[in-house]
Design an enzyme around this catalytic site. Structure first.
Site, PDB file in Angstrom:
ATOM      1  N   HIS A 178     -44.835  -0.468 -16.022  1.00  0.00           N
ATOM      2  CA  HIS A 178     -44.197   1.355 -16.045  1.00  0.00           C
ATOM      3  C   HIS A 178     -44.568   1.335 -17.707  1.00  0.00           C
ATOM      4  CE1 HIS A 178     -41.908   4.086 -14.815  1.00  0.00           C
ATOM      5  NE2 HIS A 178     -42.534   3.900 -13.618  1.00  0.00           N
ATOM      6  N   GLU A 238     -49.404   7.451 -14.501  1.00  0.00           N
ATOM      7  CA  GLU A 238     -47.906   8.114 -14.732  1.00  0.00           C
ATOM      8  C   GLU A 238     -47.851   8.705 -15.981  1.00  0.00           C
ATOM      9  OE1 GLU A 238     -45.022   6.578 -11.550  1.00  0.00           O
ATOM     10  OE2 GLU A 238     -45.211   5.564 -13.458  1.00  0.00           O
ATOM     11  N   SER A 296     -42.726  12.848 -11.021  1.00  0.00           N
ATOM     12  CA  SER A 296     -42.360  13.694 -10.442  1.00  0.00           C
ATOM     13  C   SER A 296     -43.045  14.572  -8.905  1.00  0.00           C
ATOM     14  CB  SER A 296     -41.868  15.646 -10.918  1.00  0.00           C
ATOM     15  OG  SER A 296     -41.315  15.751 -12.154  1.00  0.00           O
ATOM     16  N   GLY A 319     -39.179  11.542 -14.664  1.00  0.00           N
ATOM     17  CA  GLY A 319     -38.648  11.947 -13.865  1.00  0.00           C
ATOM     18  C   GLY A 319     -38.233  13.723 -14.485  1.00  0.00           C
ATOM     19  N   LYS A 358     -36.014   2.300  -9.651  1.00  0.00           N
ATOM     20  CA  LYS A 358     -36.029   2.222 -10.467  1.00  0.00           C
ATOM     21  C   LYS A 358     -34.589   1.031 -10.597  1.00  0.00           C
ATOM     22  CE  LYS A 358     -39.018   5.769 -12.174  1.00  0.00           C
ATOM     23  NZ  LYS A 358     -39.262   7.074 -13.047  1.00  0.00           N
ATOM     24  N   GLU A 389     -41.146   3.284 -18.742  1.00  0.00           N
ATOM     25  CA  GLU A 389     -40.321   2.368 -18.810  1.00  0.00           C
ATOM     26  C   GLU A 389     -39.935   1.186 -19.660  1.00  0.00           C
ATOM     27  OE1 GLU A 389     -38.355   4.046 -15.241  1.00  0.00           O
ATOM     28  OE2 GLU A 389     -38.889   5.826 -15.908  1.00  0.00           O
ATOM     29  N   ASN A 433     -39.965   3.634  -6.480  1.00  0.00           N
ATOM     30  CA  ASN A 433     -39.479   3.261  -7.195  1.00  0.00           C
ATOM     31  C   ASN A 433     -38.086   3.687  -7.113  1.00  0.00           C
ATOM     32  OD1 ASN A 433     -39.145   1.774  -9.301  1.00  0.00           O
ATOM     33  ND2 ASN A 433     -40.601   2.300 -10.860  1.00  0.00           N
TER      34      ASN A 433
HETATM   35  P1  13P Z   1     -40.177  10.333 -10.592  1.00  0.00           P
HETATM   36  O1  13P Z   1     -40.664  10.541  -9.250  1.00  0.00           O
HETATM   37  O2  13P Z   1     -38.606  10.480 -10.939  1.00  0.00           O
HETATM   38  O3  13P Z   1     -40.474  11.679 -11.751  1.00  0.00           O
HETATM   39  O4  13P Z   1     -40.306   9.262 -11.838  1.00  0.00           O
HETATM   40  C1  13P Z   1     -41.819   8.410 -11.257  1.00  0.00           C
HETATM   41  C2  13P Z   1     -42.121   7.754 -11.462  1.00  0.00           C
HETATM   42  O5  13P Z   1     -41.465   6.501 -13.538  1.00  0.00           O
HETATM   43  C3  13P Z   1     -42.926   5.889 -10.882  1.00  0.00           C
HETATM   44  O6  13P Z   1     -42.698   4.871 -10.906  1.00  0.00           O
END
Ligand code: 13P
Length: 253
Positions: free
Chosen positions: A96, A168, A214, A174, A12, A98, A10
């Site tokens: 997601h 997740e 992560s 992150g 982002k 976010e 992803n």
């Molecule tokens: P990270 O791997 O940067 O922690 O992000 C995970 C994520 O949100 C994947 O959709």
């Protein structure tokens, strides 16, 4: 039937279209010939068309990071299932954390989008997960249950095979704080057990459940050896050819 592992990147809101094309061209070279892992990249909307052309007929599949549940119409700023499908998306990330946190996504809107994706033959990668406060209050399994039941009531034993679930934990995204292998496995097992209760053991045993938060080259193999973890949804580490390649090759020493 064994569940084929899935490694999805992803991206982002990262990379310019040129950088995205460069990244995926690197991946295409380094990952060619790998067919025992389903490899997916999810670039921003603006890149889908160009990245889609690069990965066409390769072993890398295309996903978008979201989509509208509507086919067309006066919905300024939205991108429809028909549009993402036309540029080669076979997958779409839905719900997601976010999007839930910053853009008002709810279990209801997740359900609407999952329904639209299935109607268009696009595989939804449905994200669920608890926040740090919820974990600390011992609410993890309740939150997961609510998100599963709320967002997925459109699912049936018949279409469960057409979805992917991504667990997740929000506190691991992150932050560099991965869930331990056991913490992740416990929740994955709970998800599978819940799906079995709703739809039956056989089909829940075929549903792929990914872990995200992560995931890096040095922690992916531990996670992937857990019995209910079928893959990874990777954020930061999917932005470099080297690290994403290592994650995809988790089962090759
Ligand atoms: P990270 O791997 O940067 O922690 O992000 C995970 C994520 O949100 C994947 O959709």
């Amino acid at each position: 039937m064994a569940r084929k592992p899935v490694i999805a990147g992803n991206w982002k809101m990262n990379t310019t279209p040129d950088e995205g094309v460069q990244l995926v061209e690197g991946l295409k070279k380094r990952l060619s010939g790998i067919n025992d892992v389903e490899i997916i990249v999810a670039p921003p909307f603006t890149h889908l068309s160009r990245v889609g052309e690069v990965v066409e007929k390769s072993n890398i599949k295309l996903s978008s990071q979201d989509m509208s549940p509507k086919d067309s119409g006066a919905y300024t700023g939205e991108v429809s299932p028909l549009m993402i499908k036309a540029v080669g998306c076979q997958y779409v990330i839905i719900g997601h954390s976010e999007r839930r946190l910053y853009f008002g996504e709810t279990d209801e809107s997740v359900e609407e989008k999952v329904t639209a994706a299935l109607n268009h033959g696009i595989t939804p990668i449905i994200c669920i997960g608890e926040s740090l406060a919820e974990r600390e209050a011992d609410q993890t399994l309740n939150v997961i249950l609510t998100q599963l039941k709320g967002g997925l009531s459109c699912l049936t034993a018949k279409n469960l095979k057409d979805i992917i679930i991504a667990y997740e934990p929000v506190w691991a995204i992150g932050t560099g704080k991965t869930a331990t292998d056991e913490q992740a496995q416990d929740v994955h097992h709970f998800i599978r057990k819940t799906l079995a209760g709703l739809f039956g053991e056989e089909i829940s045993g075929q549903t792929r459940i990914l872990y995200g938060g992560s995931v890096k080259p040095d922690n992916v193999s531990g996670l992937m050896t857990q019995p209910d973890i079928d893959g990874a949804l990777v954020g930061g580490a999917s932005l470099s050819v080297e690290s994403f390649e290592k994650i995809v090759k988790f089962n090759r020493s």
